[in-house]
Motif scaffolding. Structure first.
Motif, PDB file in Angstrom:
ATOM      1  N   ARG B 240       3.430  -2.735  30.358  1.00  0.00           N
ATOM      2  CA  ARG B 240       3.188  -1.746  31.421  1.00  0.00           C
ATOM      3  C   ARG B 240       3.287  -0.328  30.897  1.00  0.00           C
ATOM      4  O   ARG B 240       3.771   0.572  31.583  1.00  0.00           O
ATOM      5  CB  ARG B 240       4.178  -1.965  32.556  1.00  0.00           C
ATOM      6  N   ASN B 242       2.273   3.439  29.751  1.00  0.00           N
ATOM      7  CA  ASN B 242       1.415   4.450  30.384  1.00  0.00           C
ATOM      8  C   ASN B 242       0.033   4.506  29.758  1.00  0.00           C
ATOM      9  O   ASN B 242      -0.927   4.926  30.406  1.00  0.00           O
ATOM     10  CB  ASN B 242       2.059   5.834  30.244  1.00  0.00           C
ATOM     11  N   MET B 246      -0.438  -0.168  32.112  1.00  0.00           N
ATOM     12  CA  MET B 246      -0.553   0.324  33.483  1.00  0.00           C
ATOM     13  C   MET B 246      -1.992   0.713  33.836  1.00  0.00           C
ATOM     14  O   MET B 246      -2.541   0.235  34.834  1.00  0.00           O
ATOM     15  CB  MET B 246       0.451   1.464  33.697  1.00  0.00           C
ATOM     16  N   HIS B 263       6.150  -7.862  32.279  1.00  0.00           N
ATOM     17  CA  HIS B 263       6.787  -6.894  31.384  1.00  0.00           C
ATOM     18  C   HIS B 263       8.134  -7.413  30.909  1.00  0.00           C
ATOM     19  O   HIS B 263       8.482  -8.587  31.151  1.00  0.00           O
ATOM     20  CB  HIS B 263       6.911  -5.536  32.090  1.00  0.00           C
TER      21      HIS B 263
END
Lengths: 365, 365
Positions: B240, B242, B246, B263
């Motif tokens: 996850r 950035n 995500m 995750h």
């Protein structure tokens, strides 16, 4: 109105499809969630479910423990009681802020046009502000105002240091570009939390948003206040709207849940929902989630508020959630009733966001 | 380096935990994805897997059909071939733009300090720009520069109409605030797509981001180019971060997949991964996803690039993905190799974002 067709859980068939939830459909803003389709007396007083709950408040942990009802196995998560407690806490903080630094938080609402429902929501917000000591500001513009005139008011409130939160009441007249107008609200005063910059920060690890949207924030706050663990849990969010489903999923993930989002294009949603330890339903389909879709012991947060025909009711309808409550409470370990669950939390979170904004602006701890 | 401990699938036990992926760990920017930990000769040439693939390009649909290998059941998704095709398309578009309106897209890279790996990435970006006709700009600042000096360069490139994309090479020296510096890049030139405003728009329905982060964009582009349906499919993103996990999840959701994110805090990740029609693995754990975790017929996009010890290799190591390729290719219907899968797509997407930015700035269709 399609949702008026279902009067009980059994008539909302298991084949019910998830429909996309539009902003104007149910939850258009921070305070209108439970009376979106109605103008008139508030239906909250009719909720007998709350009578089965005994609330103990632990001042140190804010955890509320509910007793079990003889009638059902699930704890009832009493959003009205929690919201009242939060409003009391806000009242105390507003008072302390005023005493210590002479600053009173302020919330400005901009209303364009003559929609009766919008006028009701704005009135309710004003009342809520009054009740906790927040100053409310209001701009009412005629239906035929130009976008430029609305932007002028936003600009004025952006500059006004006594205003810490700005809400533009939706829907706007159709000749206006909603996105332009909402984007004009200063990120520091976006108490709705809908600005893409706030959503982006919510999505990113290590980037805190200035504001979190009120309804999803209210859902998570209920979990916190009832001492329900989120970390490591399987969570399923039903619905992917910008104002509830999507930010709720981001919030759950930021608290280390393993999140799946179910939506109108999901095949066999019940198979995924059944795996969840925590369910947040925000799809606007009455009684869609059946008891058999819920894992025994799961926690159910029901954001939907749907009117269904009810000849026995004086009004001819009653309000039900997205989850078939009668079935779900026999399976879940905890559940929010409708009404009286998430609804009252939304406006409490709006007041909370406004207070936080004022504190941040004045660096007040 | 923990990831050097595993030399084959079997030694990466099923109990391997998912670890958080930090920006600096594997995929710190748009072009460094497959050589993050190395300075030296490019390992791409050693990929024998590509030899089992026959590529047909359909100019109308951009769908590439792969033949099956006698050795494995999965199609090999050849990122190198797709990336080359995209670079050819970009070259043609850059040329058309120059001919028709006399504008050449420009990409500026800011490098602070003397890290050899960073210098290599910057050189690779310059080469990639040159190869498609994009003008590259470069600012090299000494390690002990002040944040203010870096911001001055960003400001200059923000103002410069011949620059359409700005990249700040990471990591920055530790005395600098990375967030401050990245936030200074104009949203119109944020070709990395990491600005919270771009991420927020990516998350929100009806709000298109100006740029999508390069690696996740490359993953989705591979699915598109291979004609793999996303709508209505179960997708699991592992990791996850950035910069990959995500935004990859947001992209899949925007294309109507039903997405779950697995995750480091997920219990029994294999149970969720096994439900996926599409798996995007971006966690930086060599060979973590075993064949038994994959649903027969699933599509596997492996973003991980991990060095593992290999005495037989001249360099003493080889690169493997987050997925145990040898096992997975017997179960999956299609899979990206490592290297030669997602890696080459990242820089192609950077060039694509720069071209798009120039087109938008000059309203060139």
């Amino acid at each position: 109105m399609a949702s008026m067709m279902f009067t009980d859980c059994s008539s909302s068939t298991a084949a019910a499809r998830l429909l996309p939830l539009s902003r104007s459909r149910l939850h258009s803003d921070c305070s209108s969630i439970f009376i979106r389709r109605f103008v008139g007396p508030h239906p909250m007083g009719t909720n007998s479910l709350r009578t089965i709950l005994t609330v103990h408040s632990s001042s140190s942990s804010h955890v509320i423990k509910a007793t079990f009802s003889a009638e059902s196995s699930a704890k009832v998560i009493d959003g009205k009681a929690v919201a009242e407690k939060i409003r009391d806490e806000i009242t105390a903080e507003v008072s302390r802020m005023k005493d210590e630094i002479g600053v009173v938080p302020g919330l400005a609402v901009i209303l364009v046009g003559d929609r009766k429902d919008s006028a009701t929501y704005v009135r309710n917000k004003k009342k809520a502000c009054d009740s906790v000591g927040i100053t409310s500001f209001e701009a009412r513009l005629p239906e035929d105002s130009s976008e430029q005139e609305v932007l002028k008011f936003i600009s004025g409130y952006n500059e006004d240091p006594s205003v810490h939160g700005i809400l533009v009441q939706l829907p706007l007249p159709s000749h206006m570009n909603e996105q332009n107008i909402l984007n004009a609200v200063s990120i520091e005063k976006d108490v709705d939390g809908f600005h893409p910059l706030n959503i982006g920060r919510l999505a990113m690890r290590g980037r805190d948003p200035l504001f979190v949207p009120c309804t999803p924030k209210g859902c998570i706050e209920l979990l916190h206040r009832y001492g329900i663990d989120i970390k490591g849990k399987r969570a399923v969010v039903i619905g992917r709207s910008n104002i509830v489903g999507m930010p709720a999923a981001l919030l759950l993930q930021s608290e280390d849940a393993t999140v799946s989002i179910v939506h109108s294009r999901t095949k066999n949603p019940e198979n995924i929902i059944k795996q969840a330890d925590i369910i947040i339903a925000a799809v606007g389909q009455p009684n869609m989630v059946r008891g058999s879709w819920i894992k025994p012991g799961a926690v159910v947060i029901d954001v939907g508020i749907n009117p269904v025909e009810d000849a026995k009711s004086r009004r001819g309808y009653r309000l039900v959630g997205d989850v078939c409550y009668e079935e779900a409470r026999k399976v879940a370990s905890a559940i929010t009733p409708v009404p009286g669950g998430v609804g009252p939390m939304t406006i409490a979170m709006l007041l909370s966001n406004t207070l936080s904004s004022a504190k941040r602006a004045h660096n007040f701890q």
